[in-house]
Write a protein that holds these residues in place. Structure first.
Motif, PDB file in Angstrom:
ATOM      1  N   ASP A 269       0.810  -1.185  -0.010  1.00  0.00           N
ATOM      2  CA  ASP A 269       0.018  -0.028  -0.036  1.00  0.00           C
ATOM      3  C   ASP A 269       0.847   1.330   0.077  1.00  0.00           C
ATOM      4  O   ASP A 269       0.456   2.498   0.162  1.00  0.00           O
ATOM      5  CB  ASP A 269      -0.971  -0.012   1.104  1.00  0.00           C
ATOM      6  N   ASP A 270       1.984   1.164  -0.311  1.00  0.00           N
ATOM      7  CA  ASP A 270       2.948   2.406  -0.293  1.00  0.00           C
ATOM      8  C   ASP A 270       3.728   2.173  -1.640  1.00  0.00           C
ATOM      9  O   ASP A 270       4.452   1.077  -2.133  1.00  0.00           O
ATOM     10  CB  ASP A 270       4.118   2.124   0.860  1.00  0.00           C
ATOM     11  N   ASP A 271       3.643   3.335  -2.348  1.00  0.00           N
ATOM     12  CA  ASP A 271       3.983   3.256  -3.833  1.00  0.00           C
ATOM     13  C   ASP A 271       5.816   3.373  -3.650  1.00  0.00           C
ATOM     14  O   ASP A 271       6.161   2.395  -4.708  1.00  0.00           O
ATOM     15  CB  ASP A 271       3.695   4.787  -4.421  1.00  0.00           C
ATOM     16  N   LEU A 272       6.253   3.790  -2.771  1.00  0.00           N
ATOM     17  CA  LEU A 272       7.753   3.738  -3.031  1.00  0.00           C
ATOM     18  C   LEU A 272       8.141   2.146  -2.568  1.00  0.00           C
ATOM     19  O   LEU A 272       9.123   1.709  -3.309  1.00  0.00           O
ATOM     20  CB  LEU A 272       8.573   4.585  -1.962  1.00  0.00           C
ATOM     21  N   LEU A 273       7.764   1.597  -1.626  1.00  0.00           N
ATOM     22  CA  LEU A 273       7.940   0.179  -1.405  1.00  0.00           C
ATOM     23  C   LEU A 273       7.676  -0.566  -2.538  1.00  0.00           C
ATOM     24  O   LEU A 273       8.444  -1.610  -2.876  1.00  0.00           O
ATOM     25  CB  LEU A 273       7.191  -0.163   0.029  1.00  0.00           C
ATOM     26  N   ALA A 274       6.345  -0.363  -3.124  1.00  0.00           N
ATOM     27  CA  ALA A 274       6.038  -1.259  -4.200  1.00  0.00           C
ATOM     28  C   ALA A 274       7.174  -0.872  -5.260  1.00  0.00           C
ATOM     29  O   ALA A 274       7.680  -1.938  -6.098  1.00  0.00           O
ATOM     30  CB  ALA A 274       4.943  -0.644  -4.614  1.00  0.00           C
TER      31      ALA A 274
END
Length: 69
Positions: free
Chosen positions: A42-47
């Motif tokens: 649910d986190d763009d950077l982590l994705a």
């Protein structure tokens, strides 16, 4: 996934009405060429990190992990 029902099922997943079980999520991830964890992120950077890590060799991943401390 049956092509005749795939669109309706995907629509329900996207709207949050239903959630795919893990096996279905795994098949979707495989079809999309992403790690299954990406679908749950649910986190763009982590994705983005997951996508980049998934393209590395095991040795490269170990080096990245070592550099992170």
């Amino acid at each position: 996934m049956d092509p005749n029902t795939a669109s309706a099922r995907m629509n329900q997943y996207e709207k949050g009405k239903h959630a795919p079980d893990f096996q279905t999520a795994k098949r979707l991830a495989d079809e999309l060429g992403v790690p299954v964890a990406y679908l749950y992120c649910d986190d763009d950077l982590l994705a983005e990190c997951l996508l980049k890590l998934s393209k590395l060799s095991e040795e490269q991943i170990k080096r990245v992990m070592d550099s992170l401390g």
